[in-house]
Design an enzyme around this catalytic site. Structure first.
Site, PDB file in Angstrom:
ATOM      1  N   ASP A  64       0.763  -1.335  -0.051  1.00 52.55           N
ATOM      2  CA  ASP A  64       0.072  -0.054  -0.181  1.00 52.55           C
ATOM      3  C   ASP A  64       1.247   1.405  -0.122  1.00 52.55           C
ATOM      4  O   ASP A  64       0.639   2.116  -0.612  1.00 52.55           O
ATOM      5  CB  ASP A  64      -0.647   0.088   1.265  1.00 52.55           C
ATOM      6  CG  ASP A  64      -0.302  -0.255   2.484  1.00 52.55           C
ATOM      7  OD1 ASP A  64       1.163  -0.393   2.699  1.00 52.55           O
ATOM      8  OD2 ASP A  64      -0.816  -0.237   3.712  1.00 52.55           O
ATOM      9  N   HIS A  65       2.333   1.010   0.268  1.00 47.24           N
ATOM     10  CA  HIS A  65       3.127   2.315   0.721  1.00 47.24           C
ATOM     11  C   HIS A  65       3.394   2.941  -0.807  1.00 47.24           C
ATOM     12  O   HIS A  65       3.385   3.836  -0.927  1.00 47.24           O
ATOM     13  CB  HIS A  65       3.979   2.280   1.407  1.00 47.24           C
ATOM     14  CG  HIS A  65       3.689   1.698   3.487  1.00 47.24           C
ATOM     15  ND1 HIS A  65       2.507   1.587   2.999  1.00 47.24           N
ATOM     16  CD2 HIS A  65       3.933   2.969   4.082  1.00 47.24           C
ATOM     17  CE1 HIS A  65       2.301   2.275   4.384  1.00 47.24           C
ATOM     18  NE2 HIS A  65       2.897   3.036   5.126  1.00 47.24           N
ATOM     19  N   ASP A 119       3.596  -0.990  11.799  1.00 49.23           N
ATOM     20  CA  ASP A 119       3.619   0.021  10.944  1.00 49.23           C
ATOM     21  C   ASP A 119       2.733   0.343  12.132  1.00 49.23           C
ATOM     22  O   ASP A 119       2.258  -0.380  13.290  1.00 49.23           O
ATOM     23  CB  ASP A 119       2.921  -0.060  10.026  1.00 49.23           C
ATOM     24  CG  ASP A 119       1.709   1.177   8.988  1.00 49.23           C
ATOM     25  OD1 ASP A 119       2.512   1.892   8.196  1.00 49.23           O
ATOM     26  OD2 ASP A 119       1.334   2.163  10.058  1.00 49.23           O
ATOM     27  N   ARG A 379      -0.293  13.270  11.105  1.00 52.77           N
ATOM     28  CA  ARG A 379       1.212  13.649  10.750  1.00 52.77           C
ATOM     29  C   ARG A 379       1.484  14.319  10.121  1.00 52.77           C
ATOM     30  O   ARG A 379       0.788  14.292   8.459  1.00 52.77           O
ATOM     31  CB  ARG A 379       1.978  12.297  10.688  1.00 52.77           C
ATOM     32  CG  ARG A 379       2.057  10.824  11.576  1.00 52.77           C
ATOM     33  CD  ARG A 379       3.374  10.752  11.680  1.00 52.77           C
ATOM     34  NE  ARG A 379       2.897   9.514  13.085  1.00 52.77           N
ATOM     35  CZ  ARG A 379       3.269   8.173  12.350  1.00 52.77           C
ATOM     36  NH1 ARG A 379       3.863   7.265  11.361  1.00 52.77           N
ATOM     37  NH2 ARG A 379       3.090   7.459  13.933  1.00 52.77           N
ATOM     38  N   SER A 534       6.783   6.849  13.141  1.00 52.85           N
ATOM     39  CA  SER A 534       6.929   5.960  12.127  1.00 52.85           C
ATOM     40  C   SER A 534       8.024   4.859  13.048  1.00 52.85           C
ATOM     41  O   SER A 534       8.659   4.659  13.890  1.00 52.85           O
ATOM     42  CB  SER A 534       7.647   5.959  10.875  1.00 52.85           C
ATOM     43  OG  SER A 534       7.814   5.092  10.570  1.00 52.85           O
ATOM     44  N   ARG A 536       9.264   2.286  11.292  1.00 49.30           N
ATOM     45  CA  ARG A 536      10.239   2.072  10.223  1.00 49.30           C
ATOM     46  C   ARG A 536      11.975   2.004  11.414  1.00 49.30           C
ATOM     47  O   ARG A 536      12.157   2.379  12.149  1.00 49.30           O
ATOM     48  CB  ARG A 536      10.981   3.156   9.418  1.00 49.30           C
ATOM     49  CG  ARG A 536      11.713   4.528   9.864  1.00 49.30           C
ATOM     50  CD  ARG A 536      11.015   5.872   8.545  1.00 49.30           C
ATOM     51  NE  ARG A 536       9.571   6.064   8.575  1.00 49.30           N
ATOM     52  CZ  ARG A 536       9.000   7.082   7.832  1.00 49.30           C
ATOM     53  NH1 ARG A 536      10.263   8.122   8.168  1.00 49.30           N
ATOM     54  NH2 ARG A 536       8.257   7.423   7.844  1.00 49.30           N
TER      55      ARG A 536
HETATM   56  C1  MIC Z   1       4.546   6.207   8.596  1.00 43.76           C
HETATM   57  O1  MIC Z   1       2.663   6.332   8.331  1.00 43.76           O
HETATM   58  O2  MIC Z   1       5.208   7.329   9.174  1.00 43.76           O
HETATM   59  C2  MIC Z   1       4.267   4.782   7.812  1.00 43.76           C
HETATM   60  C3  MIC Z   1       4.850   5.067   6.772  1.00 43.76           C
HETATM   61  O3  MIC Z   1       3.136   4.606   7.500  1.00 43.76           O
HETATM   62  C4  MIC Z   1       4.960   4.780   8.571  1.00 43.76           C
HETATM   63  C5  MIC Z   1       6.118   2.865   8.240  1.00 43.76           C
HETATM   64  C6  MIC Z   1       6.912   3.064   7.673  1.00 43.76           C
HETATM   65  O4  MIC Z   1       7.787   3.883   7.272  1.00 43.76           O
HETATM   66  O5  MIC Z   1       7.269   2.462   6.847  1.00 43.76           O
HETATM   67  C7  MIC Z   1       4.431   3.596  10.128  1.00 43.76           C
HETATM   68  O6  MIC Z   1       3.662   5.160  10.323  1.00 43.76           O
HETATM   69  O7  MIC Z   1       5.105   2.953  11.347  1.00 43.76           O
HETATM   70 FE1  SF4 Z   2       0.106   4.580   4.401  1.00 45.80          FE
HETATM   71 FE2  SF4 Z   2       0.791   5.555   7.792  1.00 45.80          FE
HETATM   72 FE3  SF4 Z   2      -0.614   6.929   6.208  1.00 45.80          FE
HETATM   73 FE4  SF4 Z   2      -1.334   5.356   7.301  1.00 45.80          FE
HETATM   74  S1  SF4 Z   2      -0.086   7.071   8.154  1.00 45.80           S
HETATM   75  S2  SF4 Z   2      -1.886   5.674   5.472  1.00 45.80           S
HETATM   76  S3  SF4 Z   2      -0.203   3.317   7.122  1.00 45.80           S
HETATM   77  S4  SF4 Z   2       1.467   6.358   5.253  1.00 45.80           S
END
Ligand code: MIC
Ligand code: SF4
Length: 641
Positions: A64-65, A119, A379, A534, A536
């Site tokens: 999805d990303h 995630d 965010r 995140s 990550r």
């Molecule tokens: C996000 O919303 O910051 C992400 C991208 O979904 C991350 C995961 C990632 O960095 O791949 C998260 O929330 O954990």
């Molecule tokens: Fe995707 Fe992370 Fe954004 Fe949710 S917060 S839509 S999991 S990038």
């Protein structure tokens, strides 16, 4: 004395340890989820663990990303994940199916079950009465391999809801209010449990919006009871048999209590650049806006988007505004197409984009220079939209839609328009995007590994003396987006740590990577809540690759702290936070008798430049001590010392 709902579920999954705040426990993990931007690492690690069969009841790999596919890299990663999913018995959700959290809620989440996801917004599942926790990839790989997860028992905060929301006020405003009260570090080491008669007025998708954004509080997870609304949702999704009623005991005792009268809430917005920088839309005033983005795992449900369509119907988007909408799932998109709501959006001038994370993680739709962007996301960290000088405000779908028409931030309550009720609908089960691992196994499925996929870095066992030079003196609330930025330029390299390393801390200090390479062995000094955001683990793996030995901060965010330990990097906490001011880039630090000190729980850091000694605390559990001594989780599983 009764139990909280959170502790009831933890107790029923307890395999080791005592369920009392601060203790380390091991619980059974029923389900896992991964997404593609963390998933490549997870599955590289799973392969490195050499397991034959995963131990969870259900594991799903979502894509999805990274769906822009600007080069071969993303598609190669997807092929890799698909092949490993087949080898290990993991369901594979193809790109186009939607956002992992929305999909998991619709199709697989079950009240009373445990879920670990790579995630940070995995707690979305708490809207269904699950214990759903976000974690680093290695922890999720381990949960698949062993069916277990170890964590420090969190305290439980009760959020007692009374009343019901007025028109134009929505679940997003509830969580923004909680964020305003508790802040982005208010939930660290805690589970947020929602109770009270107000719970009944919130649907499962409302609840999921609230538990989703509990991640922004730094909470381990958030949870709602499972009640008649849960049954209604599961029935609409075609799986009423998954319902179990669940609630806290009436005399449950909580560590903290926050009361929220839903009837008194008004539309709110989180102002730049933090989700807890909240004020009412009315107070912020009619600021001119350039972009509106509706979607993300926080606000892309059927009801959210039907409300948006109802507001847009028969209107025209303001001439200076670009409105983009990304539905949460293929089911939702297809329903909107069937019932005409999609046409209402398009006819108003909305740009419909793929049902994926998209602009939420800077995968396209970056606003213009200096833009004001209203987003229904979770965010608004500086630069996350892909435009460093954009001002991003987080709002509800209702506020976003009405503002897209007026061209200024607008409080729907004072616009004199009625909001229609959105009737519920039934969805038929649709698994056209799911690949089942049936018939495939490790022996007869090859791992498909594209040229962009590089091995992940491994640490070595802790040495008795650790020397490191300060490579960065960072402020409070450093996010993992700060440490390892992610956008359409960098996301394709999530399986290529050497490439990513050139961009570490890029937005804060463009010299960081070069400095680390020059210094060789380094340390980072941080403020409060270091590593929020995140999950990550690249925010730990990249510093590991660059030679970071320890991070010394005033406090740490939960997932990042675990990711550092999993990578064998010591997260040390100043005993006296004021010591933070004594440090500067380039200073030489040394930890003597590191192994002994780690085992004793207090580590003295000598600053060779000012000749002073600094006491730091570790708060490591037994398992964490082992990981630090061995140089990370994988080494500790393999028994290296
Ligand atoms: C996000 O919303 O910051 C992400 C991208 O979904 C991350 C995961 C990632 O960095 O791949 C998260 O929330 O954990
Ligand atoms: Fe995707 Fe992370 Fe954004 Fe949710 S917060 S839509 S999991 S990038």
């Amino acid at each position: 004395m009764g139990n909280t709902l959170a502790y009831k579920i933890l107790q029923s999954h307890l395999l080791d340890g005592t369920l009392s705040p601060g203790n380390e426990i091991t619980i059974k993990m029923d389900q896992t989820l991964t997404q593609d931007s963390t998933g490549t690492m997870v599955y590289l690690q799973l392969e490195a663990m050499n397991v034959d069969k995963i131990q969870t009841e259900l594991s799903v790999a979502y894509i999805d990303h990274n769906t822009l596919q600007t080069g071969f890299e993303n598609a190669d990663d997807h092929a890799f994940i698909k092949s490993v999913a087949q080898r290990h018995g993991v369901l594979f959700s193809k790109p186009g199916n939607g956002i992992c959290h929305q999909l998991h809620l619709e199709n697989y989440g079950k009240p009373g079950k445990t879920l670990l996801g790579s995630d940070s917004h995995t707690p979305t599942g708490g809207g269904l009465g699950m214990i759903a926790i976000g974690a680093g990839g290695l922890d999720v790989a381990m949960a698949m391999a062993k069916g277990t997860y170890s964590l420090t028992v969190p305290k439980v905060i009760k959020v007692e809801l009374t009343g019901s929301l007025r028109p134009w006020v929505s679940a997003k405003d509830v969580i923004l209010y909680v964020l305003q009260k508790l802040t982005v570090k208010g939930g660290v080491g805690k589970i947020v449990e929602y109770t009270g008669e107000g719970v009944k007025s919130l649907s499962v998708t409302d609840r999921a919006t609230i538990t989703n954004m509990g991640a922004e509080l730094g909470a381990t997870t958030s949870i709602f009871p499972s009640d008649e609304n849960t049954l209604k949702y599961l029935t609409e999704q075609g799986r009423p048999e998954d319902f179990t009623p669940l609630a806290a005991d009436a005399d449950a005792v909580y560590d903290e209590i926050l009361k929220v009268n839903l009837s008194e809430l008004t539309p709110l917005a989180a102002m730049p650049h933090s989700p807890d920088n909240v004020d009412s839309v009315k107070n912020i005033g009619s600021i001119k806006i350039d972009q509106v983005a509706i979607g993300s795992c926080t606000n892309s449900s059927y009801t959210d988007l039907m409300k948006v369509a109802a507001i847009l119907k028969g209107n025209k988007i303001h001439k200076d505004v670009s409105l983009v909408i990304s539905p949460g799932s293929s089911k939702i998109l297809s329903k909107l197409a069937e019932n005409g709501a999609l046409a209402d959006m398009i006819n108003a001038g909305a740009r419909i984009i793929e049902n994926a994370c998209g602009p939420c993680i800077g995968m396209g739709q970056s606003p213009k220079s200096g833009a004001v962007s209203l987003r229904t996301f979770n965010r608004n960290f500086k630069g996350r939209s892909g435009t460093l000088d954009a001002d991003v405000y987080l709002v509800s779908p209702e506020t976003a839609a009405i503002s897209a028409i007026t061209g200024v931030l607008t409080d729907g309550m004072s616009c004199g328009r009625e909001l229609p009720d959105i009737p519920s609908v039934s969805f038929s089960f649709n698994d056209h995007f799911i690949i089942y691992p049936e018939g495939a196994d490790k022996q007869n499925t090859e791992v498909e590994m594209g040229p962009n996929i590089k091995p992940f870095p491994r640490n070595t066992a802790l040495t008795d003396e650790v020397r490191a030079a300060v490579a960065l003196h960072a402020g409070n609330n450093i996010t993992t987006d700060d440490i390892m930025p992610s956008d359409s330029r960098l996301l394709p390299y999530r399986s290529n740590i050497p490439h990513l390393s050139n961009y570490c801390f890029e937005k804060i200090d463009s010299q960081f990577a070069a400095r680390c390479k020059e210094l060789g062995s380094c340390a980072i000094i941080g403020g409060e809540n270091y590593g929020q955001g995140s999950s990550r683990e690249h925010a730990a793996l990249v510093p590991l690759y660059l030679g970071v030995k320890f991070v010394l901060a005033k406090s740490f965010a939960r997932i990042h702290r675990s990711n550092l330990i999993n990578s064998g990097i010591m997260p040390l906490v100043f005993e006296n936070p004021a010591d933070y001011d004594d440090f500067a880039i380039g200073q030489q630090l040394v930890i003597r008798q590191a192994k002994k000190q780690i085992q004793e729980g207090v580590v003295v850091v000598n600053n060779l430049d000012n000749g002073k000694e600094y006491k730091t605390l570790t708060n490591f559990s037994e398992l964490e001590i082992q990981m630090i001594l061995c140089g990370g989780k994988i080494n500790s599983i393999n028994g290296a010392k």
